[in-house]
Design an enzyme around this catalytic site. Structure first.
Site, mmCIF file in Angstrom:
data_model
loop_
_atom_site.group_PDB
_atom_site.id
_atom_site.type_symbol
_atom_site.label_atom_id
_atom_site.label_comp_id
_atom_site.label_asym_id
_atom_site.label_seq_id
_atom_site.Cartn_x
_atom_site.Cartn_y
_atom_site.Cartn_z
ATOM 1 N N PHE A 91 -21.565 4.725 -4.749
ATOM 2 C CA PHE A 91 -22.065 6.105 -4.700
ATOM 3 C C PHE A 91 -21.721 6.901 -5.939
ATOM 4 O O PHE A 91 -22.345 7.900 -6.225
ATOM 5 C CB PHE A 91 -21.521 6.802 -3.446
ATOM 6 C CG PHE A 91 -21.893 6.036 -2.233
ATOM 7 C CD1 PHE A 91 -23.167 6.126 -1.709
ATOM 8 C CD2 PHE A 91 -21.006 5.142 -1.667
ATOM 9 C CE1 PHE A 91 -23.544 5.347 -0.636
ATOM 10 C CE2 PHE A 91 -21.366 4.366 -0.584
ATOM 11 C CZ PHE A 91 -22.646 4.470 -0.070
ATOM 12 N N TYR A 122 0.833 -1.206 0.000
ATOM 13 C CA TYR A 122 0.000 0.000 0.000
ATOM 14 C C TYR A 122 0.864 1.250 0.000
ATOM 15 O O TYR A 122 1.923 1.305 0.643
ATOM 16 C CB TYR A 122 -0.940 0.035 1.211
ATOM 17 C CG TYR A 122 -2.085 -0.962 1.152
ATOM 18 C CD1 TYR A 122 -2.400 -1.660 -0.009
ATOM 19 C CD2 TYR A 122 -2.870 -1.195 2.285
ATOM 20 C CE1 TYR A 122 -3.443 -2.568 -0.040
ATOM 21 C CE2 TYR A 122 -3.913 -2.106 2.258
ATOM 22 C CZ TYR A 122 -4.196 -2.792 1.091
ATOM 23 O OH TYR A 122 -5.234 -3.685 1.069
#
Ligand SMILES: NC(=O)c1ccc[n+]([C@@H]2O[C@H](COP(=O)([O-])OP(=O)(O)OC[C@H]3O[C@@H](n4cnc5c(N)ncnc54)[C@H](OP(=O)(O)O)[C@@H]3O)[C@@H](O)[C@H]2O)c1
Length: 309
Positions: A227, A61
Site C-alpha cells: 500500500f 519481538y
C-alpha cells in the site's frame, strides 16, 4: 466467483498436529498498534470471537526494545484468557537490546543453551505452561544439528513445547534439522506474497507438500509495502489486486493478496499483522476465497514476468 464465508477454518499443520486457526494473528507490530494491555486484550477478544485463536510471536519481538513484546502480550493474555489461544513463538535471533546486554552484535543462536533459555523466558513472559509451537526463527549457520534437535526434543519430552517447526529455512536446512529431530517438523514459516514469489519456484512450497506440512506465511501484504510503494510495479500490482478483489466481492487489494496465498496447493496459513477489525474480517473472507487459475497467474505475471520465460 467466490465461495466466501465468515468462519475461519481449523487446519492441521501436519498429520501429527497441531491444529490451529486457518488465519493466524501476528503480534510483531502490536506495541505500535495498541497503547495499553486493555486495548490489546480487546483485540484478542475480537480475534477469538472470529475464530482466530492462534497467535504468532517471537522472543526477539519488541518495539522500541527488542525482547520486550512477549511480556506485554502476556499481560493482555492474562486479561483475554491464556488458555483460549494457541501460542506460536520463536527462538534464535539475537539483537542488541538493553534487555540483552550480553549481545555485542546481531547474530543467530540455535545452541541448546539458548533454545532452553529462550523457551523458559517465553513461558514466563507469556504466563503459560506450555508453548503450542516453537520455531527456529532464522538460520544459524553455526548450528550443530544434533545439539539443536536434542534441545528441542528434550523440551518436548519435558512438556514445555508441544510441537516443533522452523522459519525462513531453506529446504536443505529443514531436511537437516528434520533428520536429527525425533519430533516432526510441523511447519516452515516463510515470507510469501504477490510481492515475494520465490517460494513458488525455489522448492520451498514443493517441500511442504512433499513432506506433508503446511507452511505459515508471514507478511502476506508485504508488511504494508503493497500500500505504501509508489514505484511503477507496486502501483500496477495494487491496481490489479484491487480489480481482482472487486470481482470476488473482497474489500480491497489486501484480501486479494491473501486469497493469492491461499490458492497455492501447499495450503499456506496466512499470518495477518493488522491491528484493525475490518482487515481481520477481510482476511478471513479472503482465506476462504478460491481464485481462478488465470487470475492467480495474472498476479504472478505482474510481479515476475520472468517466470514465464
Ligand atoms: N518468521 C519471520 O521471520 C517473520 C517475519 C516477519 C513477520 N512475521 C510474523 O508475521 C506476522 C505478520 O507480518 P506483517 O505484520 O508484516 O504482515 P502484513 O499483514 O503483511 O502487514 C501488516 C501491516 O500492513 C498494514 N496493512 C494491512 N492491510 C493494509 C491495508 N489494506 N492498507 C494499508 N496498510 C495495511 C497493517 O497496518 P494496520 O495495522 O493499520 O492494518 C500492518 O502495519 C508478524 O506479526 C509476525 O508475527 C514472521
Amino acid at each position: 466467483m467466490s465461495n466466501d464465508t465468515d468462519a475461519v477454518a481449523r487446519v492441521r499443520l501436519h498429520k501429527d498436529g497441531p491444529e490451529i486457526s486457518g488465519v493466524v494473528w501476528g503480534s510483531m507490530r502490536m506495541q505500535s498498534q495498541f497503547a495499553t494491555s486493555t486495548e490489546l486484550a480487546g483485540h484478542l477478544d475480537l480475534l477469538r470471537g472470529r475464530g482466530v485463536t492462534t497467535l504468532d510471536t517471537a522472543s526477539v519481538y519488541g518495539h522500541p526494545d527488542p525482547f520486550s513484546l512477549e511480556e506485554a502480550l502476556g499481560e493482555a493474555l492474562a486479561k483475554a484468557g491464556r488458555n483460549k489461544f494457541e501460542i506460536v513463538t520463536k527462538c534464535g535471533i539475537q539483537r542488541i537490546s538493553r534487555l540483552r546486554p550480553e549481545n555485542r552484535v546481531r547474530h543467530f543462536d540455535f545452541s541448546a543453551r539458548e533454545i532452553r533459555r529462550s523457551t523458559e523466558r517465553s513461558l514466563t513472559k507469556l504466563g503459560i505452561d506450555v508453548i503450542d509451537l516453537m520455531l527456529l526463527h532464522r538460520p544459524d549457520y553455526l548450528m550443530d544439528p544434533d545439539e539443536t534437535a536434542g534441545a528441542l526434543d528434550d523440551l518436548v519430552s519435558e512438556g514445555k513445547i508441544r510441537h516443533v517447526g522452523v522459519s525462513n529455512l531453506s529446504v536443505s536446512r529443514v531436511e537437516l534439522v528434520a533428520s536429527r529431530l525425533k519430533a516432526p517438523v510441523v511447519t516452515n514459516q516463510i515470507e510469501f506474497s504477490p510481492l515475494h514469489l520465490s517460494p513458488v519456484s525455489d522448492g520451498t512450497l514443493d517441500h511442504a507438500i512433499r513432506e506433508g506440512y503446511r507452511p505459515m506465511i508471514w507478511s502476506p501484504v508485504g508488511g504494508g509495502r503493497l500500500f505504501k510503494g509508489e514505484d511503477e510495479q507496486t502501483v500496477g500490482l495494487r491496481t490489479l489486486l484491487a480489480g481482482i478483489a472487486a470481482d470476488y466481492g473482497l474489500p480491497s487489494a489486501a484480501e486479494a493478496a491473501i486469497a493469492f496465498i491461499a490458492r497455492h496447493p501447499a495450503g499456506g496459513v496466512p499470518i495477518v499483522g493488522s491491528g484493525k477489525r475490518d482487515r481481520i474480517e477481510g482476511a478471513i473472507k479472503a482465506a476462504n476465497t478460491v481464485l481462478d487459475r488465470q487470475d492467480w497467474y495474472d498476479i504472478v505475471a505482474r510481479t515476475n514476468p520472468s517466470l514465464f520465460l
